[in-house]
Design a protein around this motif. Structure first.
Motif, PDB file in Angstrom:
ATOM      1  N   ARG A   1      13.901 -12.433   0.343  1.00 42.01           N
ATOM      2  CA  ARG A   1      14.468 -13.490   1.175  1.00 42.01           C
ATOM      3  C   ARG A   1      15.784 -13.968   0.579  1.00 42.01           C
ATOM      4  O   ARG A   1      15.897 -14.196  -0.622  1.00 42.01           O
ATOM      5  N   LEU A   2      16.792 -14.128   1.436  1.00 40.25           N
ATOM      6  CA  LEU A   2      18.082 -14.666   1.022  1.00 40.25           C
ATOM      7  C   LEU A   2      17.993 -16.190   0.965  1.00 40.25           C
ATOM      8  O   LEU A   2      16.989 -16.784   1.369  1.00 40.25           O
ATOM      9  N   GLY A   3      19.063 -16.825   0.512  1.00 42.18           N
ATOM     10  CA  GLY A   3      19.071 -18.275   0.342  1.00 42.18           C
ATOM     11  C   GLY A   3      18.703 -19.045   1.598  1.00 42.18           C
ATOM     12  O   GLY A   3      18.031 -20.063   1.539  1.00 42.18           O
ATOM     13  N   ALA A   4      19.130 -18.564   2.780  1.00 46.87           N
ATOM     14  CA  ALA A   4      18.819 -19.244   4.039  1.00 46.87           C
ATOM     15  C   ALA A   4      17.502 -18.754   4.639  1.00 46.87           C
ATOM     16  O   ALA A   4      17.151 -19.140   5.747  1.00 46.87           O
ATOM     17  N   GLY A   5      16.783 -17.875   3.928  1.00 46.01           N
ATOM     18  CA  GLY A   5      15.482 -17.410   4.403  1.00 46.01           C
ATOM     19  C   GLY A   5      15.498 -16.112   5.182  1.00 46.01           C
ATOM     20  O   GLY A   5      14.450 -15.648   5.627  1.00 46.01           O
ATOM     21  N   ALA A   6      16.683 -15.496   5.391  1.00 43.09           N
ATOM     22  CA  ALA A   6      16.755 -14.236   6.134  1.00 43.09           C
ATOM     23  C   ALA A   6      16.030 -13.133   5.353  1.00 43.09           C
ATOM     24  O   ALA A   6      16.130 -13.044   4.129  1.00 43.09           O
ATOM     25  N   ALA A   7      15.289 -12.306   6.077  1.00 45.59           N
ATOM     26  CA  ALA A   7      14.513 -11.220   5.455  1.00 45.59           C
ATOM     27  C   ALA A   7      15.397 -10.010   5.187  1.00 45.59           C
ATOM     28  O   ALA A   7      16.199  -9.615   6.029  1.00 45.59           O
ATOM     29  N   VAL A   8      15.208  -9.407   4.005  1.00 49.31           N
ATOM     30  CA  VAL A   8      15.907  -8.179   3.634  1.00 49.31           C
ATOM     31  C   VAL A   8      14.846  -7.191   3.145  1.00 49.31           C
ATOM     32  O   VAL A   8      14.371  -7.290   2.010  1.00 49.31           O
ATOM     33  N   PRO A   9      14.426  -6.238   4.032  1.00 48.28           N
ATOM     34  CA  PRO A   9      13.417  -5.276   3.591  1.00 48.28           C
ATOM     35  C   PRO A   9      14.012  -4.291   2.587  1.00 48.28           C
ATOM     36  O   PRO A   9      15.149  -3.852   2.729  1.00 48.28           O
ATOM     37  N   GLN A  10      13.235  -3.961   1.546  1.00 50.97           N
ATOM     38  CA  GLN A  10      13.635  -2.962   0.560  1.00 50.97           C
ATOM     39  C   GLN A  10      12.490  -1.985   0.386  1.00 50.97           C
ATOM     40  O   GLN A  10      11.328  -2.391   0.312  1.00 50.97           O
ATOM     41  N   GLN A  11      12.853  -0.700   0.321  1.00 49.82           N
ATOM     42  CA  GLN A  11      11.819   0.327   0.222  1.00 49.82           C
ATOM     43  C   GLN A  11      12.291   1.475  -0.645  1.00 49.82           C
ATOM     44  O   GLN A  11      13.407   1.957  -0.489  1.00 49.82           O
ATOM     45  N   ALA A  12      11.449   1.905  -1.568  1.00 50.02           N
ATOM     46  CA  ALA A  12      11.715   3.096  -2.372  1.00 50.02           C
ATOM     47  C   ALA A  12      10.849   4.255  -1.886  1.00 50.02           C
ATOM     48  O   ALA A  12      11.282   5.392  -1.843  1.00 50.02           O
ATOM     49  N   TRP A  13       9.586   3.959  -1.496  1.00 49.80           N
ATOM     50  CA  TRP A  13       8.674   4.990  -1.010  1.00 49.80           C
ATOM     51  C   TRP A  13       7.485   4.338  -0.305  1.00 49.80           C
ATOM     52  O   TRP A  13       7.216   3.162  -0.501  1.00 49.80           O
ATOM     53  N   ARG A  14       6.800   5.114   0.514  1.00 53.14           N
ATOM     54  CA  ARG A  14       5.566   4.690   1.197  1.00 53.14           C
ATOM     55  C   ARG A  14       4.610   5.869   1.223  1.00 53.14           C
ATOM     56  O   ARG A  14       5.021   7.002   1.421  1.00 53.14           O
ATOM     57  N   LYS A  15       3.360   5.576   1.036  1.00 55.93           N
ATOM     58  CA  LYS A  15       2.296   6.580   1.119  1.00 55.93           C
ATOM     59  C   LYS A  15       1.150   5.985   1.931  1.00 55.93           C
ATOM     60  O   LYS A  15       1.132   4.789   2.217  1.00 55.93           O
ATOM     61  N   LEU A  16       0.170   6.832   2.256  1.00 57.28           N
ATOM     62  CA  LEU A  16      -1.014   6.374   2.979  1.00 57.28           C
ATOM     63  C   LEU A  16      -2.210   6.279   2.052  1.00 57.28           C
ATOM     64  O   LEU A  16      -2.411   7.140   1.192  1.00 57.28           O
ATOM     65  N   ARG A  17      -2.979   5.239   2.231  1.00 57.86           N
ATOM     66  CA  ARG A  17      -4.298   5.111   1.618  1.00 57.86           C
ATOM     67  C   ARG A  17      -5.288   5.218   2.771  1.00 57.86           C
ATOM     68  O   ARG A  17      -5.077   4.649   3.834  1.00 57.86           O
ATOM     69  N   THR A  18      -6.346   5.970   2.572  1.00 59.54           N
ATOM     70  CA  THR A  18      -7.348   6.104   3.621  1.00 59.54           C
ATOM     71  C   THR A  18      -8.731   5.822   3.047  1.00 59.54           C
ATOM     72  O   THR A  18      -9.033   6.193   1.918  1.00 59.54           O
ATOM     73  N   THR A  19      -9.514   5.124   3.832  1.00 59.19           N
ATOM     74  CA  THR A  19     -10.897   4.835   3.463  1.00 59.19           C
ATOM     75  C   THR A  19     -11.799   5.539   4.461  1.00 59.19           C
ATOM     76  O   THR A  19     -11.643   5.381   5.674  1.00 59.19           O
TER      77      THR A  19
END
Length: 173
Positions: free
Chosen positions: A36-54
């Motif tokens: 979150r920036l100073g005024a509350g704006a969202a800034v998504p950051q991503q390096a990687w994503r994987k799946l978990r399955t049950t």
């Protein structure tokens, strides 16, 4: 009517037609967050994503997975479909999917109803049969994942009902 594929873990087939109840759930995990920036704006950051399955099941017999080497990755032929919705009838599918369980699809009507429609697959492209008046299309495929078990198989036995239960949590390798 389309037939539900059997669950396959590390080459071992768990037939669904022998009275088993199998459930599968997916969740994404990984190196992503929202700052979150100073005024509350969202800034998504991503390096990687994987799946978990049950996976969990109940049936007339335990799943028989004790022979698998849980310290190494295994291939999981999933029974829960994943889907993509598109405004067009041409959709790119992930390469890692089951070939023994073909994708299926629907046309979406202006009233929000789903109408089954044929799907042709060439490489990783699914083309759904056009439906007059459709406002969108949705295709479902069954993933083929390389996974590691994050814990061993959790087993239960209902002696009164003679029902074996089990649960397994895995993550993409």
């Amino acid at each position: 009517m389309r037939q539900q594929p059997d669950l396959i873990i590390g080459g071992l087939r768990l037939p669904l037609r022998v009275g088993a109840e199998v459930q599968q759930a997916y969740e994404e995990f990984g190196g992503f967050t929202v700052l979150r920036l100073g005024a509350g704006a969202a800034v998504p950051q991503q390096a990687w994503r994987k799946l978990r399955t049950t996976l969990s099941g109940r049936g007339i017999a335990p799943p028989g997975l004790s022979a698998l080497n849980w310290s190494a990755p295994v291939t999981l032929a999933c029974v829960e479909g994943r889907s993509i919705q598109s405004a067009t009838n041409v959709v790119t599918l992930p390469a890692a999917r089951r070939v023994d369980a073909p994708p299926y699809g629907w046309a979406i009507t202006p009233a929000g109803m789903l109408m089954p429609t044929a799907v042709a697959v060439a490489g990783n492209t699914a083309t759904l049969q056009p439906v007059a008046g459709a406002v969108g299309y949705q295709v479902v495929w069954y993933p083929l994942l390389t996974v590691i078990a994050i814990a061993g198989v959790r087993s239960t036995w209902d002696a009164v009902g003679a029902v074996a239960g089990w649960e397994l949590v895995m993550e993409e390798a």
